[in-house]
Design a protein around this motif. Structure first.
Motif, short mmCIF file in Angstrom:
data_model
loop_
_atom_site.label_atom_id
_atom_site.label_comp_id
_atom_site.label_asym_id
_atom_site.label_seq_id
_atom_site.Cartn_x
_atom_site.Cartn_y
_atom_site.Cartn_z
N ALA A 121 4.26 1.39 -3.87
CA ALA A 121 2.87 0.65 -4.76
C ALA A 121 4.11 -0.38 -4.09
CB ALA A 121 3.51 1.25 -5.84
N ASP A 122 5.90 -0.14 -3.74
CA ASP A 122 7.16 -1.06 -3.54
C ASP A 122 6.96 -1.82 -2.28
OD1 ASP A 122 7.51 1.13 -2.93
OD2 ASP A 122 9.74 0.89 -3.99
N THR A 123 5.78 -1.09 -1.22
CA THR A 123 6.23 -1.94 0.54
C THR A 123 5.16 -3.10 0.78
OG1 THR A 123 6.24 0.85 0.69
CG2 THR A 123 5.47 -1.04 2.45
N GLU A 124 6.24 -3.81 0.94
CA GLU A 124 5.67 -5.14 1.23
C GLU A 124 4.63 -5.19 2.97
OE1 GLU A 124 7.23 -9.57 1.72
OE2 GLU A 124 8.27 -8.02 2.38
N LEU A 125 6.61 -3.99 4.22
CA LEU A 125 5.22 -4.56 5.11
C LEU A 125 4.82 -2.64 5.57
CD1 LEU A 125 6.12 -5.66 8.69
CD2 LEU A 125 8.06 -4.58 8.26
N ILE A 126 3.92 -2.92 5.96
CA ILE A 126 3.21 -2.08 6.34
C ILE A 126 2.68 -1.93 8.35
CG2 ILE A 126 0.70 -0.81 7.06
CD1 ILE A 126 0.87 -1.99 4.25
N VAL A 127 3.56 -0.98 9.21
CA VAL A 127 3.95 -0.73 10.46
C VAL A 127 2.45 0.03 10.72
CG1 VAL A 127 4.13 -1.10 12.24
CG2 VAL A 127 5.58 -1.81 10.48
N ALA A 128 0.82 -0.92 11.78
CA ALA A 128 0.15 -0.38 11.86
C ALA A 128 -0.22 0.29 13.51
CB ALA A 128 -1.16 -0.84 11.59
N ALA A 129 0.12 1.72 13.58
CA ALA A 129 0.07 2.21 15.60
C ALA A 129 -1.11 1.69 16.32
CB ALA A 129 0.49 3.48 15.34
N SER A 130 -0.87 0.38 16.85
CA SER A 130 -1.86 -0.30 17.24
C SER A 130 -1.64 -0.66 18.80
CB SER A 130 -2.70 -1.04 16.89
OG SER A 130 -3.84 -1.84 16.68
N ALA A 131 -2.05 -0.67 20.03
CA ALA A 131 -2.00 -1.89 21.04
C ALA A 131 -2.44 -3.04 21.25
CB ALA A 131 -2.80 -1.01 22.26
N VAL A 132 -2.47 -2.61 19.69
CA VAL A 132 -3.83 -4.54 19.53
C VAL A 132 -2.57 -5.37 18.78
CG1 VAL A 132 -4.99 -6.82 18.62
CG2 VAL A 132 -5.90 -4.16 19.61
N PRO A 133 -1.38 -6.23 19.85
CA PRO A 133 -1.10 -6.88 18.72
C PRO A 133 -1.90 -8.09 17.62
CG PRO A 133 -1.27 -8.21 20.96
CD PRO A 133 -2.36 -6.80 21.00
N GLN A 134 -0.79 -8.27 16.85
CA GLN A 134 -1.56 -8.67 15.61
C GLN A 134 -0.30 -8.66 14.46
OE1 GLN A 134 -4.21 -10.31 15.95
NE2 GLN A 134 -4.80 -10.90 14.31
N ALA A 135 -0.90 -9.79 13.39
CA ALA A 135 -0.25 -9.96 12.50
C ALA A 135 -0.40 -10.89 11.41
CB ALA A 135 1.50 -10.05 12.59
N PHE A 136 -0.70 -10.24 10.39
CA PHE A 136 -1.25 -10.92 9.00
C PHE A 136 -1.23 -10.90 7.49
CE2 PHE A 136 -4.59 -7.62 10.55
CZ PHE A 136 -4.43 -7.39 8.99
N ALA A 137 -0.96 -11.32 6.62
CA ALA A 137 -0.78 -11.59 4.95
C ALA A 137 -2.28 -10.67 4.77
CB ALA A 137 -0.31 -13.01 4.65
N PRO A 139 -3.50 -10.84 0.83
CA PRO A 139 -3.54 -11.02 -0.46
C PRO A 139 -3.67 -10.12 -1.73
CG PRO A 139 -4.69 -12.92 0.60
CD PRO A 139 -4.57 -11.79 1.69
N GLY A 140 -2.75 -10.29 -2.13
CA GLY A 140 -3.41 -9.10 -3.58
C GLY A 140 -2.00 -8.88 -4.62
N ARG A 141 -1.84 -7.80 -5.16
CA ARG A 141 -0.77 -7.19 -5.54
C ARG A 141 -1.24 -6.08 -5.87
NH1 ARG A 141 -2.75 -10.14 -12.04
NH2 ARG A 141 -2.28 -12.31 -11.27
N PRO A 142 0.16 -5.71 -5.22
CA PRO A 142 1.85 -6.39 -4.74
C PRO A 142 0.88 -6.99 -3.69
CG PRO A 142 1.91 -4.24 -3.75
CD PRO A 142 1.05 -4.66 -5.03
N GLY A 143 1.10 -8.21 -2.47
CA GLY A 143 0.98 -8.53 -0.96
C GLY A 143 1.99 -7.76 -0.56
N ARG A 144 0.39 -7.88 0.74
CA ARG A 144 1.10 -6.69 1.75
C ARG A 144 1.28 -7.84 2.98
NH1 ARG A 144 0.90 -1.59 0.63
NH2 ARG A 144 1.35 -1.19 -2.19
N ILE A 145 2.30 -6.76 4.15
CA ILE A 145 2.08 -7.52 5.40
C ILE A 145 1.83 -6.73 6.30
CG2 ILE A 145 3.87 -9.20 7.24
CD1 ILE A 145 5.01 -10.42 5.26
N LEU A 146 1.18 -6.87 7.48
CA LEU A 146 0.62 -6.15 7.86
C LEU A 146 0.81 -6.41 9.52
CD1 LEU A 146 -2.13 -3.69 8.13
CD2 LEU A 146 -2.37 -4.47 10.73
#
Length: 297
Positions: A121-137, A139-146
């Motif tokens: 629940a307290d994790t803001e940053l999520i790193v996804a293993a993917s060969a596609v370079p992508q980043a986006f926010a 929204p939510g509670r809490p908000g996350r950055i993938l």
């Protein structure tokens, strides 16, 4: 009633015309909020004007006509019947477009929430293993950055700080709500589609400015944006808060100049432009109420 009810529909043409000017001359964070507020007011006013035009058909309803004739009242026709019928059809289209926009928004948010499942629940940053370079926010509670691993590997440490500051700005400034409101306004009134596009661009510009302030270097922010854009293999159309977009060259150019001023007077003028249709629709409502009251009483 005869003129005020149509005026909001005509004024809806002005907001798309001024939105590019506001986007260039006013600070993006302020410009986005002002345009969204004006668009929501305009969309509500134009939709209500259609309701008024459709309601005017009540004067032709058989019970109303019969009662008015029995009481010796003269029935005034506020709008031609064909316009009332057209307004009914337009309202049906508006309802369908808004329903479709809401359904798309819910589907997108469900898909984004699924990406966060299983994360602390307290994790803001999520790193996804993917060969596609992508980043986006997200929204939510809490908000996350993938952020995908491919994007992180493509950026230098300083550029990663820019990327995270950019996406964090989307969350703290609630850009998702602004884009959603502008999207629904455009669904209710297709004339406002350019305003929706302007808002989508301005929230990216606003996040760029926040990132530049956070790292203290506009040139470094522009370089990070350029590298992320060159690295990204494609843009995902369902993610409206992408770090990269098709207007990235304009954003890079803006970062190479001084930040635009707030220009509160221009922002106030746009708000007034959005409030005017609402006031005229309210005046038309009073006229129609008075007309129907004189027939039914």
């Amino acid at each position: 009633m005869r003129f005020d009810v149509y005026t909001p529909l005509l004024l809806a043409l002005l907001l798309p015309a001024v939105s590019p000017v506001i986007g260039r001359r006013v600070a993006p964070a302020l410009a986005a909020r002002v345009l969204v507020s004006a668009a929501v007011l305009t969309a509500a006013a134009t939709t209500w004007s259609l309701v008024l035009l459709a309601t005017a058909l009540l004067g032709d309803a058989p019970p109303v006509v019969r009662e008015a004739r029995e009481d010796g009242h003269r029935i005034a026709d506020p709008v031609p019947e064909v316009i009332g019928v057209a307004a009914c059809l337009a309202l049906a289209v508006v309802a369908w477009r808004v329903h479709r926009a809401l359904r798309t928004e819910r589907s997108t948010r469900r898909a984004l929430r699924r990406l966060c499942e299983g994360q602390p629940a307290d994790t803001e940053l999520i790193v996804a293993a993917s060969a596609v370079p992508q980043a986006f926010a997200i929204p939510g509670r809490p908000g996350r950055i993938l952020v995908t691993s491919a994007m992180l590997c493509a950026l230098e440490p300083a550029e990663r700080r820019v990327l995270l500051a950019h996406e964090r700005a989307h969350l703290t400034d609630r850009h998702g709500l602004l884009v959603t409101a502008a999207t629904l306004a455009a669904a209710a009134n297709p004339l406002l589609t350019p305003v929706r596009d302007a808002v989508a661009f301005l929230v990216e510009r606003g996040a760029d400015e926040r990132a530049a302030d956070a790292v203290g270097d506009r040139a470094a922010t522009a370089r990070a944006l350029a590298r992320a854009a060159l690295t990204a293999g494609r843009v995902w159309p369902t993610c409206t808060l992408n770090f990269t977009d098709r207007a990235v060259t304009r954003r890079i150019a803006a970062l190479q100049t001084a930040p635009p001023p707030r220009m509160l007077s221009a922002a106030a003028a746009v708000l007034a432009l959005g409030a005017l249709p609402a006031l005229l629709a309210a005046d038309a409502t009073g006229d129609l109420y008075g007309l129907l009251a004189s027939v039914l009483t």
